[in-house]
Scaffold this motif. Structure first.
Motif, PDB file in Angstrom:
ATOM      1  N   PRO A 198       0.803  -1.229   0.000  1.00 45.61           N
ATOM      2  CA  PRO A 198       0.000   0.000   0.000  1.00 45.61           C
ATOM      3  C   PRO A 198       0.832   1.274   0.000  1.00 45.61           C
ATOM      4  CG  PRO A 198      -0.842  -1.572   1.591  1.00 45.61           C
ATOM      5  CD  PRO A 198       0.469  -2.100   1.124  1.00 45.61           C
ATOM      6  N   LEU A 199       2.100   1.177   0.463  1.00 45.30           N
ATOM      7  CA  LEU A 199       2.929   2.379   0.512  1.00 45.30           C
ATOM      8  C   LEU A 199       3.148   2.956  -0.878  1.00 45.30           C
ATOM      9  CD1 LEU A 199       5.653   1.478   3.175  1.00 45.30           C
ATOM     10  CD2 LEU A 199       3.456   2.612   3.481  1.00 45.30           C
ATOM     11  N   SER A 200       3.222   2.083  -1.882  1.00 41.17           N
ATOM     12  CA  SER A 200       3.388   2.580  -3.249  1.00 41.17           C
ATOM     13  C   SER A 200       2.138   3.333  -3.692  1.00 41.17           C
ATOM     14  CB  SER A 200       3.670   1.423  -4.208  1.00 41.17           C
ATOM     15  OG  SER A 200       2.588   0.494  -4.229  1.00 41.17           O
ATOM     16  N   ILE A 201       0.965   2.867  -3.216  1.00 39.39           N
ATOM     17  CA  ILE A 201      -0.279   3.555  -3.559  1.00 39.39           C
ATOM     18  C   ILE A 201      -0.364   4.888  -2.824  1.00 39.39           C
ATOM     19  CG2 ILE A 201      -2.796   3.431  -3.567  1.00 39.39           C
ATOM     20  CD1 ILE A 201      -2.609   0.414  -3.601  1.00 39.39           C
ATOM     21  N   THR A 202      -0.060   4.881  -1.519  1.00 38.25           N
ATOM     22  CA  THR A 202      -0.173   6.118  -0.750  1.00 38.25           C
ATOM     23  C   THR A 202       0.818   7.175  -1.237  1.00 38.25           C
ATOM     24  OG1 THR A 202       1.310   5.214   0.954  1.00 38.25           O
ATOM     25  CG2 THR A 202      -1.050   4.981   1.312  1.00 38.25           C
ATOM     26  N   THR A 203       2.023   6.735  -1.593  1.00 40.97           N
ATOM     27  CA  THR A 203       3.012   7.689  -2.113  1.00 40.97           C
ATOM     28  C   THR A 203       2.509   8.334  -3.403  1.00 40.97           C
ATOM     29  OG1 THR A 203       4.852   6.431  -1.157  1.00 40.97           O
ATOM     30  CG2 THR A 203       5.384   7.968  -2.931  1.00 40.97           C
ATOM     31  N   ALA A 204       1.945   7.499  -4.279  1.00 44.04           N
ATOM     32  CA  ALA A 204       1.397   8.022  -5.533  1.00 44.04           C
ATOM     33  C   ALA A 204       0.189   8.917  -5.267  1.00 44.04           C
ATOM     34  CB  ALA A 204       1.008   6.870  -6.457  1.00 44.04           C
ATOM     35  N   LEU A 205      -0.639   8.527  -4.300  1.00 44.35           N
ATOM     36  CA  LEU A 205      -1.813   9.338  -3.954  1.00 44.35           C
ATOM     37  C   LEU A 205      -1.408  10.696  -3.374  1.00 44.35           C
ATOM     38  CD1 LEU A 205      -4.329   6.784  -2.382  1.00 44.35           C
ATOM     39  CD2 LEU A 205      -4.742   8.247  -4.369  1.00 44.35           C
ATOM     40  N   GLN A 206      -0.334  10.715  -2.605  1.00 42.06           N
ATOM     41  CA  GLN A 206       0.150  11.978  -2.059  1.00 42.06           C
ATOM     42  C   GLN A 206       0.537  12.943  -3.180  1.00 42.06           C
ATOM     43  OE1 GLN A 206       3.212  10.474   0.483  1.00 42.06           O
ATOM     44  NE2 GLN A 206       1.835  10.069   2.194  1.00 42.06           N
ATOM     45  N   SER A 207       1.166  12.397  -4.224  1.00 40.59           N
ATOM     46  CA  SER A 207       1.537  13.239  -5.367  1.00 40.59           C
ATOM     47  C   SER A 207       0.303  13.716  -6.116  1.00 40.59           C
ATOM     48  CB  SER A 207       2.455  12.454  -6.315  1.00 40.59           C
ATOM     49  OG  SER A 207       3.692  12.163  -5.702  1.00 40.59           O
ATOM     50  N   GLU A 208      -0.674  12.809  -6.291  1.00 39.45           N
ATOM     51  CA  GLU A 208      -1.903  13.213  -6.983  1.00 39.45           C
ATOM     52  C   GLU A 208      -2.671  14.241  -6.167  1.00 39.45           C
ATOM     53  OE1 GLU A 208      -6.119  11.377  -8.682  1.00 39.45           O
ATOM     54  OE2 GLU A 208      -4.376  10.065  -8.524  1.00 39.45           O
ATOM     55  N   ARG A 209      -2.690  14.069  -4.856  1.00 38.51           N
ATOM     56  CA  ARG A 209      -3.364  15.035  -3.982  1.00 38.51           C
ATOM     57  C   ARG A 209      -2.750  16.423  -4.127  1.00 38.51           C
ATOM     58  NH1 ARG A 209      -2.826  13.804   2.292  1.00 38.51           N
ATOM     59  NH2 ARG A 209      -0.656  14.185   1.726  1.00 38.51           N
ATOM     60  N   ALA A 210      -1.417  16.473  -4.128  1.00 44.70           N
ATOM     61  CA  ALA A 210      -0.728  17.759  -4.258  1.00 44.70           C
ATOM     62  C   ALA A 210      -1.012  18.393  -5.614  1.00 44.70           C
ATOM     63  CB  ALA A 210       0.778  17.563  -4.072  1.00 44.70           C
ATOM     64  N   ALA A 211      -0.937  17.585  -6.672  1.00 46.45           N
ATOM     65  CA  ALA A 211      -1.178  18.105  -8.021  1.00 46.45           C
ATOM     66  C   ALA A 211      -2.602  18.632  -8.155  1.00 46.45           C
ATOM     67  CB  ALA A 211      -0.914  17.013  -9.052  1.00 46.45           C
ATOM     68  N   ALA A 212      -3.558  17.894  -7.612  1.00 45.51           N
ATOM     69  CA  ALA A 212      -4.965  18.302  -7.702  1.00 45.51           C
ATOM     70  C   ALA A 212      -5.222  19.586  -6.916  1.00 45.51           C
ATOM     71  CB  ALA A 212      -5.859  17.181  -7.183  1.00 45.51           C
ATOM     72  N   SER A 213      -4.668  19.648  -5.695  1.00 40.96           N
ATOM     73  CA  SER A 213      -4.898  20.821  -4.850  1.00 40.96           C
ATOM     74  C   SER A 213      -4.311  22.083  -5.471  1.00 40.96           C
ATOM     75  CB  SER A 213      -4.284  20.595  -3.460  1.00 40.96           C
ATOM     76  OG  SER A 213      -4.883  19.480  -2.819  1.00 40.96           O
ATOM     77  N   LEU A 214      -3.136  21.950  -6.057  1.00 45.46           N
ATOM     78  CA  LEU A 214      -2.500  23.111  -6.688  1.00 45.46           C
ATOM     79  C   LEU A 214      -3.223  23.518  -7.965  1.00 45.46           C
ATOM     80  CD1 LEU A 214       1.264  22.161  -6.203  1.00 45.46           C
ATOM     81  CD2 LEU A 214      -0.008  23.967  -5.018  1.00 45.46           C
ATOM     82  N   TYR A 215      -3.716  22.527  -8.698  1.00 46.36           N
ATOM     83  CA  TYR A 215      -4.438  22.814  -9.940  1.00 46.36           C
ATOM     84  C   TYR A 215      -5.694  23.633  -9.658  1.00 46.36           C
ATOM     85  CZ  TYR A 215      -7.253  21.998 -14.134  1.00 46.36           C
ATOM     86  OH  TYR A 215      -8.039  22.173 -15.254  1.00 46.36           O
ATOM     87  N   ILE A 216      -6.412  23.278  -8.613  1.00 48.53           N
ATOM     88  CA  ILE A 216      -7.673  23.949  -8.299  1.00 48.53           C
ATOM     89  C   ILE A 216      -7.468  25.433  -8.001  1.00 48.53           C
ATOM     90  CG2 ILE A 216      -9.559  24.039  -6.605  1.00 48.53           C
ATOM     91  CD1 ILE A 216      -9.394  20.990  -6.441  1.00 48.53           C
ATOM     92  N   ILE A 217      -6.323  25.780  -7.403  1.00 51.30           N
ATOM     93  CA  ILE A 217      -6.069  27.195  -7.091  1.00 51.30           C
ATOM     94  C   ILE A 217      -5.119  27.833  -8.125  1.00 51.30           C
ATOM     95  CG2 ILE A 217      -6.524  26.990  -4.630  1.00 51.30           C
ATOM     96  CD1 ILE A 217      -3.529  26.756  -4.151  1.00 51.30           C
ATOM     97  N   GLY A 218      -4.871  27.112  -9.209  1.00 59.21           N
ATOM     98  CA  GLY A 218      -4.068  27.673 -10.290  1.00 59.21           C
ATOM     99  C   GLY A 218      -2.617  27.941  -9.941  1.00 59.21           C
ATOM    100  N   GLN A 219      -2.066  27.138  -9.045  1.00 58.16           N
ATOM    101  CA  GLN A 219      -0.698  27.380  -8.585  1.00 58.16           C
ATOM    102  C   GLN A 219       0.259  26.256  -8.979  1.00 58.16           C
ATOM    103  OE1 GLN A 219       0.344  30.301  -6.863  1.00 58.16           O
ATOM    104  NE2 GLN A 219      -1.645  30.879  -7.704  1.00 58.16           N
ATOM    105  N   GLU A 220      -0.131  25.413  -9.936  1.00 62.70           N
ATOM    106  CA  GLU A 220       0.707  24.268 -10.293  1.00 62.70           C
ATOM    107  C   GLU A 220       2.063  24.666 -10.853  1.00 62.70           C
ATOM    108  OE1 GLU A 220      -2.320  24.700 -13.712  1.00 62.70           O
ATOM    109  OE2 GLU A 220      -2.168  25.142 -11.572  1.00 62.70           O
ATOM    110  N   GLU A 221       2.161  25.857 -11.428  1.00 64.57           N
ATOM    111  CA  GLU A 221       3.435  26.311 -11.995  1.00 64.57           C
ATOM    112  C   GLU A 221       4.351  26.926 -10.938  1.00 64.57           C
ATOM    113  OE1 GLU A 221       4.303  25.704 -15.020  1.00 64.57           O
ATOM    114  OE2 GLU A 221       2.356  24.843 -15.588  1.00 64.57           O
ATOM    115  N   ASN A 222       3.816  27.203  -9.767  1.00 67.20           N
ATOM    116  CA  ASN A 222       4.587  27.901  -8.739  1.00 67.20           C
ATOM    117  C   ASN A 222       5.150  26.994  -7.657  1.00 67.20           C
ATOM    118  OD1 ASN A 222       4.061  30.379 -10.003  1.00 67.20           O
ATOM    119  ND2 ASN A 222       2.107  30.599  -8.907  1.00 67.20           N
ATOM    120  N   PHE A 223       4.856  25.696  -7.752  1.00 68.79           N
ATOM    121  CA  PHE A 223       5.367  24.748  -6.771  1.00 68.79           C
ATOM    122  C   PHE A 223       6.050  23.588  -7.482  1.00 68.79           C
ATOM    123  CE2 PHE A 223       2.227  27.057  -4.386  1.00 68.79           C
ATOM    124  CZ  PHE A 223       2.671  27.044  -3.071  1.00 68.79           C
ATOM    125  N   SER A 224       7.113  23.089  -6.880  1.00 68.58           N
ATOM    126  CA  SER A 224       7.836  21.948  -7.447  1.00 68.58           C
ATOM    127  C   SER A 224       7.415  20.678  -6.711  1.00 68.58           C
ATOM    128  CB  SER A 224       9.345  22.159  -7.298  1.00 68.58           C
ATOM    129  OG  SER A 224      10.053  21.035  -7.776  1.00 68.58           O
TER     130      SER A 224
END
Length: 230
Positions: free
Chosen positions: A52-78
């Motif tokens: 499950p750690l491989s899933i949670t690690t991937a989910l953490q990345s998807e969570r970050a990408a989704a959260s930044l996308y919603i506020i239009g900040q995906e280009e401002n965070f690495s």
């Protein structure tokens, strides 16, 4: 009286210790074989607990990408992924691999992971909510929707972490259990720190770095305490 040839006497003298040696060897081989089976079973258990750690690690990345996308900040965070598409691809691949493992091993492990695997059904609605965000709304004023998306993913991750911890405690080998437990704690620590950053980031964006109510303070305090404990 017929004399017994010296060769027969030697054979007779050697038969007893040889038989004894064969019996002892057979018992040792059997014991070693049992130990090997036990080690293999424990190793398989460790591998399954880490799945499950491989899933949670991937989910953490998807969570970050989704959260930044919603506020239009995906280009401002690495972050580790370029966009939502890459993040979702990683999650889907991790789920597919782990599902195959569960189908192969089944039994008690499948029962333990069942609630967490069922929780993965919530990923699609979470993705649809992200995709439904209109471009005109993708700005820092849309932090409430970003936090809602973050929380959706966080709940799925918590269920996976809880199931993983249940499997780890069943590992009998002390070293293997300790190693698996440390990896699990490291993963949880990463997740708690992400939540803490969100606790502090939202007020920073919306309330001039002030926490508006007790719930925000309580959430940040609990996550800070968890970080220190871990």
């Amino acid at each position: 009286m017929r004399r017994v040839p010296i060769r027969m006497k030697l054979v007779a003298a050697l038969v007893v210790p040889l038989v004894g040696l064969l019996v002892v060897t057979w018992l040792e081989v059997r014991a070693i074989s049992s130990e090997v089976d036990d080690v293999r079973a424990q190793t398989d258990l460790v591998e399954t607990s880490l799945g499950p750690l491989s899933i949670t690690t991937a989910l953490q990345s998807e969570r970050a990408a989704a959260s930044l996308y919603i506020i239009g900040q995906e280009e401002n965070f690495s972050i580790e992924v370029r966009d939502n598409a890459e993040a979702r691809g990683r999650v889907d691949a991790a789920i597919e691999n782990f599902t195959a493992t569960m189908e192969e091993r089944g039994g008690r492990l499948a029962e333990v992971y069942a609630p967490a695997m069922d929780a993965l059904d919530a990923i699609q609605p979470a993705r649809e909510a992200v995709d439904a965000t209109e471009d005109a709304r993708r700005n820092l004023g849309n932090t409430a929707a970003s936090k809602e998306s973050f929380d959706r993913y966080s709940e799925i991750i918590r269920l996976l972490n809880r199931a993983q911890a249940q499997v780890v405690v069943t590992i009998e080998d002390d070293d293997l259990r300790r190693g698996a437990n440390l990896l699990g704690i490291t993963n949880i620590q990463t997740d708690v720190m992400a939540e803490l950053v969100t606790n502090l980031l939202i007020p920073g964006v919306t309330d001039d770095f002030r926490m508006a109510d007790r719930d925000e303070v309580r959430a940040a305090a609990m996550n800070l305490a968890a970080v220190r404990t871990n």
